[in-house]
Structure formats: structure tokens, C-alpha cells
Design a protein around this motif. Structure first.
Motif, PDB file in Angstrom:
ATOM      1  N   ARG A  56      10.284  -4.727  10.518  1.00  0.00           N
ATOM      2  CA  ARG A  56      10.676  -4.789   9.117  1.00  0.00           C
ATOM      3  C   ARG A  56      11.408  -3.501   8.716  1.00  0.00           C
ATOM      4  NH1 ARG A  56       8.006  -8.084   5.714  1.00  0.00           N
ATOM      5  NH2 ARG A  56       7.990  -6.447   4.106  1.00  0.00           N
ATOM      6  N   ARG A  57      12.494  -3.654   8.008  1.00  0.00           N
ATOM      7  CA  ARG A  57      13.230  -2.469   7.570  1.00  0.00           C
ATOM      8  C   ARG A  57      12.398  -1.617   6.601  1.00  0.00           C
ATOM      9  NH1 ARG A  57      18.552  -2.708   9.134  1.00  0.00           N
ATOM     10  NH2 ARG A  57      19.398  -4.795   9.587  1.00  0.00           N
ATOM     11  N   ASP A  58      11.531  -2.267   5.812  1.00  0.00           N
ATOM     12  CA  ASP A  58      10.744  -1.514   4.840  1.00  0.00           C
ATOM     13  C   ASP A  58       9.363  -1.155   5.378  1.00  0.00           C
ATOM     14  OD1 ASP A  58       9.399  -3.916   4.875  1.00  0.00           O
ATOM     15  OD2 ASP A  58       9.428  -4.228   2.704  1.00  0.00           O
ATOM     16  N   ASN A  73      15.625  -7.911   5.504  1.00  0.00           N
ATOM     17  CA  ASN A  73      14.539  -6.959   5.760  1.00  0.00           C
ATOM     18  C   ASN A  73      14.092  -6.956   7.222  1.00  0.00           C
ATOM     19  OD1 ASN A  73      12.826  -4.937   4.755  1.00  0.00           O
ATOM     20  ND2 ASN A  73      11.107  -6.361   4.593  1.00  0.00           N
TER      21      ASN A  73
END
Length: 329
Positions: free
Chosen positions: A91-93, A196
Motif C-alpha cells: 500500500r502506498r499509504d 493506493n
């Protein structure tokens, strides 16, 4: 000599195309080839032994051999091989920015005994020093629920592997139920460009080339297995089939190197092939044992350490002696 009829199930790679099409004929063998989806090939052959020879998962074949299953034997022909840094999705976040960040996280995978996952866990443990027992492993289908293990496991102490039969890895990654996914096939959330979801190694080709230079490992995904009863009845068919695969591959590489009239719809295909030869050697997609010993030994160590193989195997345990005695030179 009367020709021995054999049926082979295999994907239509260009480097086997001349064998599948009949332009290359294995001596003494009347070969019938089936082209089916790879998941169907694996399932039907490993579960029901529906034909004489087949492309199979390298991990599942090695696992069966390690458990004393002698129904199959194999020739050292490796139609599918691919580095697996590119098969780690995050996940990017999320909290995962580097491989070391995976320690202590929740990671999903489609099967513990998936060949790609064995290599991915191996590089996490051996290249990045991650304790696999620190991770909470979740097993589920990539895009659809219901996937399960195909071979018996012998998980080492401390490994936590929990099936999630009603969920998919793609959905769990999007919803944050797992921090990362290891999968040979990209999950739908990545293929559909979810904003994401990303690869852990975005510049994976550079990372994988450096990994090969450092380790000499070029991951093998699939192998060609035969029913042992067929090889015992006609011992020469294994080597004759091996030679035919080698010839089909040689012709494919020649096509890839064609400059005047490129044979593949890939710009600069001939230059990509030459660059591969610079990195991997003139035979940049080698068959046989000795040319692949570093990869074979690393994989078998990973598979044993991870409980996919129930005993430590040597490369020679995987292939019949009549082939080993001729391909060592």
C-alpha cells in the motif's frame, strides 16, 4: 524403432513453439501437445495424472519428491523463469517502504507452496535478513476466495500461516487487512491501477539485475515432469525429449536475434536479447543441472527451510540418472 506415443501439456512459449508445432520432432517419440491455461495444466496433471508429461510447478514437484512420491520424474527443462522482486505488492499509504519494513507485518499469499512465494520469502530472509517467523502470513485466493494448498506442508516452528477462505488478497490489500501481498500473478487492484497499490520495488528490473550479479540466482518457476512409469518403460525418452526442448529453444533464440526482419512485436528485441546474453551468458535461458546449480541449490534450501520440502534435496534428486549422466558434460 517404433515411436512411443506421449502427450505433453505445456504453455505456448516461443521457446517451445517448434516442439509443440511439430517442426522439432523428438527422436523415437510421437508427441501430442495440449495447450491449456497453466492453472488447469497444473491441477489436472498433479491431481489426476491425465497425460504422460507436463509443465508443472517447480515447488510442488520438489515437495512431492521430498515426501517420497515417486509417481513423477522430471527433465531439467525450465520453460518459465522470472525474478520475483516484482511480485511484492504494498500500500502506498502503508508502513512498508523498504523490504526490511516487512518484518512483523501481515502478508498475504495465494499458497505457501507457490514457487514464486518460495523465492520471494527466500530473498526476504537471505538478502534482507527478515525473520519469516516474525510475519503473520495469510493464505487466500488472489482475486477470488477459496484457493487452498495443493501439497502437504511441514511448516517450521514459529511460522504462523492462517487460511482466509472467504476473502481475496486483492480486497484485503485495498482494505488494509494485509500490509503486503506476494503473488506470481498481480492482484486485480494493481492491474486495475488502484491509486493506493504499488510494487515494493518499482525499479524492479535494476534491482533484479543487481540481485543476479550478486547471487547468480535466476529463479526457475516451472519444470517438465513425466510419469515415472513411462520413463521406466522407455528410459531413452527422457533424454530425447530434453534434446528436442533444447533444439526448440535454440531456434527461438535465433529468431529473437534476427535484426533484418524482427520476429517478435517488441521494439529492439534483438538488442534486449544481446543485453540478456551479456548479463546471463551466451545461453541466457539454460537447461540442464550444472548450468543451473546455483539456482537449484538455493531454491531447494529455501523450500526446505520454509517447510515446502519435507527433507533437504539435492538437484540430482529431481532428475533421472539417464539424463543426469548425459547433461553433466
Amino acid at each position: 524403432m517404433n515411436e512411443v506415443p506421449l502427450t505433453l501439456a505445456i504453455s505456448r512459449y516461443d521457446h517451445v513453439e517448434d516442439l509443440v508445432s511439430g517442426r522439432v520432432v523428438p527422436e523415437g517419440i510421437h508427441l501430442t501437445c495440449l495447450s491449456l491455461p497453466i492453472e488447469e495444466i497444473f491441477f489436472r496433471f498433479l491431481k489426476y495424472r491425465e497425460w504422460d508429461a507436463s509443465e508443472v510447478s517447480f515447488a510442488k514437484y520438489a515437495s512431492l519428491i521430498s515426501q517420497g512420491d515417486r509417481a513423477l520424474t522430471a527433465i531439467p527443462v525450465f520453460p518459465s523463469r522470472i525474478f520475483r522482486h516484482s511480485s511484492i505488492y504494498v500500500r502506498r499509504d502503508g508502513a512498508v517502504r523498504t523490504p526490511q519494513d516487512l518484518a512483523g507485518k501481515r502478508i498475504g499469499l495465494p499458497e505457501w507452496a507457490q514457487t514464486a512465494a518460495v523465492y520471494s520469502r527466500g530473498l526476504l530472509a537471505h538478502q534482507y535478513g527478515i525473520d519469516l517467523a516474525s510475519i503473520e502470513w495469510i493464505q487466500a485466493g488472489v482475486n477470488e476466495p477459496g484457493r487452498s494448498e495443493k501439497v502437504a506442508l511441514n511448516l517450521p516452528p514459529g511460522i504462523r500461516l492462517t487460511p482466509a477462505p472467504t476473502k481475496s488478497l486483492s480486497r484485503m490489500l485495498v482494505e488494509g487487512e494485509v500490509d503486503a501481498v506476494l503473488s506470481a500473478h498481480p492482484p486485480d487492484c494493481f492491474e486495475n491501477a488502484h491509486p493506493n497499490i504499488a510494487r515494493l520495488f518499482e525499479d524492479y528490473m535494476t534491482v533484479e539485475a543487481d540481485y543476479y550479479r550478486a547471487t547468480g540466482i535466476f529463479p526457475i518457476m516451472h519444470v517438465i515432469a513425466l510419469k515415472r512409469e513411462a520413463v521406466e518403460a522407455h528410459p531413452w525418452i527422457a533424454m530425447n525429449l530434453f534434446k528436442a526442448f533444447e533444439e526448440a529453444k535454440r531456434r527461438s533464440v535465433a529468431r529473437a536475434l534476427e535484426v533484418t526482419a524482427p520476429r517478435f512485436p517488441i521494439p529492439w528485441c534483438f538488442e534486449h536479447t544481446r543485453q540478456a546474453q551479456k548479463l546471463f551468458g551466451q545461453d541466457h535461458w539454460p537447461y540442464g543441472v550444472d548450468a543451473n546449480r546455483t539456482t537449484l541449490e538455493a531454491f531447494l534450501q529455501y523450500a526446505y527451510d520454509q517447510g515446502v520440502c519435507h527433507r533437504r534435496l539435492a538437484p540430482e534428486d529431481l532428475f533421472p540418472e539417464q539424463v543426469l549422466s548425459q547433461v553433466r558434460v
